[in-house]
Scaffold this motif. Structure first.
Motif, PDB file in Angstrom:
ATOM      1  N   ALA A 125      11.474  15.660   6.816  1.00 19.27           N
ATOM      2  CA  ALA A 125      12.500  14.635   6.566  1.00 19.27           C
ATOM      3  C   ALA A 125      12.415  13.541   7.627  1.00 19.27           C
ATOM      4  N   GLY A 126      12.976  12.397   7.309  1.00 15.13           N
ATOM      5  CA  GLY A 126      13.145  11.337   8.311  1.00 15.13           C
ATOM      6  C   GLY A 126      14.256  11.751   9.280  1.00 15.13           C
ATOM      7  N   ALA A 146       0.841  -1.203   0.000  1.00 17.40           N
ATOM      8  CA  ALA A 146       0.000   0.000   0.000  1.00 17.40           C
ATOM      9  C   ALA A 146       0.875   1.251   0.000  1.00 17.40           C
ATOM     10  N   LEU A 147       1.939   1.226   0.784  1.00 16.18           N
ATOM     11  CA  LEU A 147       2.827   2.387   0.837  1.00 16.18           C
ATOM     12  C   LEU A 147       3.578   2.547  -0.485  1.00 16.18           C
ATOM     13  N   TYR A 148       3.972   1.421  -1.078  1.00 18.18           N
ATOM     14  CA  TYR A 148       4.666   1.477  -2.375  1.00 18.18           C
ATOM     15  C   TYR A 148       3.808   2.230  -3.391  1.00 18.18           C
ATOM     16  N   ARG A 149       2.492   1.947  -3.356  1.00 16.43           N
ATOM     17  CA  ARG A 149       1.580   2.607  -4.309  1.00 16.43           C
ATOM     18  C   ARG A 149       1.493   4.115  -4.054  1.00 16.43           C
ATOM     19  N   ARG A 150       1.607   4.527  -2.803  1.00 17.60           N
ATOM     20  CA  ARG A 150       1.508   5.968  -2.511  1.00 17.60           C
ATOM     21  C   ARG A 150       2.784   6.719  -2.904  1.00 17.60           C
ATOM     22  N   PRO A 164       7.099  10.101   3.669  1.00 22.78           N
ATOM     23  CA  PRO A 164       5.679  10.389   3.885  1.00 22.78           C
ATOM     24  C   PRO A 164       4.819   9.131   4.039  1.00 22.78           C
ATOM     25  N   PHE A 165       3.883   9.210   4.949  1.00 22.61           N
ATOM     26  CA  PHE A 165       2.878   8.165   5.257  1.00 22.61           C
ATOM     27  C   PHE A 165       3.451   6.897   5.890  1.00 22.61           C
ATOM     28  N   GLN A 166       4.750   6.821   6.070  1.00 24.20           N
ATOM     29  CA  GLN A 166       5.357   5.567   6.560  1.00 24.20           C
ATOM     30  C   GLN A 166       5.121   5.409   8.067  1.00 24.20           C
TER      31      GLN A 166
END
Ligand code: 5AD
Ligand code: FES
Length: 358
Positions: A258-259, A180-184, A218-220
């Protein structure tokens, strides 16, 4: 003091999980998630010192180097986080010629590098024929060196040809193991399935494979990062490159935070404990986000540094993110100061191909 009591109880719970990880080299998805979500400065210190001890057991004081040659900033893909995505009209594009690339490797050889990483965006200019020619020239000129490629997703046939030409290693970060995250993070024409197909082709063909992921993008969530750890545990790559996400202002993620270096270093330590022989590079992104980021990483399990051998004139143009380190000690020419910084954390740079320990 109830607050301290609570935090030390939490630390104790995590300490048990870390013990289990050291014994079994494996945790459940939920356990990885807990370790990530409940990180405290105390656990981070404990983890770093254990990871450092494990690195020393396996690799002694050796830190391996790779000379990084960024050959092209053209890319046909449009990853949402990446500064050289095709849709970024403001990105400055360049492409090194075959001669320039071979020259960089020759300079690197004289500086003491015995492995070269050729990296670029997915630039159609670099066909199999072009790459095979370059690999052949570097291998012929320096038979004692390893050539590593990092040119993204290609066909199995292409990976086979490049391997036959003499490339022995391939870096292809999986970026995130969460579908799901890959798609975002990627446009619809890209898929985690194809990324994984590439990684398993590379493995089957016989490459030493480098996977890897971004941290704090983002979103992770902690659950997503747990998927990454579980993927690494199962796939057992030879190398794993991780670095914090850093926004590039002309991308869709340009205004995202940023991370952090702390979370990146924590994950590096976990990776070292999961897979003691893993090659773990100090990434430019970690050095960019924190001035002593790479030293911190080296003290917490890393064992590879990848100074930049690209010509000075193009280094700034390979701008995956803003503020990228591109002068000073990340440069291959500064191998002397880099050696001293590595010595500060009790390790030594060696002149070696730096193969993963068998
Ligand atoms: N921040 C941090 N790392 C990035 N990469 C690409 N864009 C960014 C960014 N904005 C990483 C990706 C890629 C590697 C070459 O650089 O993980 O695989
Ligand atoms: Fe291609 Fe980043 S989008 S290298």
């Amino acid at each position: 003091m109830p607050h301290d009591l609570h935090s030390s109880e939490a630390d104790e719970g995590l300490a048990l999980l870390i013990d289990k990880l050291c014994r079994t080299r494996s945790l459940s998805l939920g356990e990885y998630e807990r370790l990530i979500a409940q990180r405290t400065p105390g656990t981070a210190r404990e983890l770093a010192s254990r990871a450092d001890a494990v690195r020393r057991q396996v690799y002694g004081t050796k830190v391996f180097t790779r000379g990084l040659i960024e050959v092209s900033s053209f890319c046909k893909k449009a990853c949402l986080y990446c500064g050289i995505r095709r849709s970024n009209a403001t990105a400055r594009r360049y492409r090194l010629s075959a001669d320039e690339i071979v020259k960089c490797a020759n300079i690197g050889y004289d500086l003491g590098f015995r492995t070269f990483v050729l990296q670029g965006g997915e630039d159609p200019f670099f066909t199999d024929d072009v790459l095979c020619g370059i690999i052949g020239q570097i291998r012929a000129g320096h038979p004692d060196c390893a050539v590593t490629l990092s040119f993204g997703e290609r066909s199995r046939k292409s990976y086979e040809r490049l391997h036959e030409a003499g490339a022995e290693r391939y870096l292809l970060r999986h970026e995130t193991a969460s579908p799901a995250l890959y798609r975002r993070w990627h446009p619809p024409e890209m898929s985690l399935g194809n990324r994984m197909r590439c990684l398993s082709d590379l493995r089957e063909i016989g490459y030493a494979v480098g996977a890897g992921f971004m941290v704090g993008a983002p979103f992770q969530t902690a659950a997503d990062l747990a998927c990454d750890l579980q993927f690494i545990e199962q796939f057992q790559p030879e190398m794993c490159g991780i670095g914090p996400f850093i926004p590039q202002k002309d991308t869709p993620f340009g205004d995202r935070p940023a991370g952090t270096a702390e979370q990146t270093v924590y994950l590096l330590s976990l990776l070292r404990l999961m897979q003691p022989k893993l090659l773990l590079p100090a990434t430019t992104a970690l050095g960019t986000i924190l001035p002593d980021g790479r030293e911190r990483g080296l003290a917490a399990g890393e064992n590879v540094v990848m100074p930049n051998l690209s010509p000075l004139s193009v280094r700034k143009k390979y701008a995956l993110y803003d503020g990228k380190l591109c002068t000073g000690e990340e440069a291959a020419q500064c191998i002397g100061c880099l050696s001293r910084r590595v010595q500060l954390v009790g390790a030594n740079i060696v002149i070696d191909r730096g193969d993963v320990k068998s």
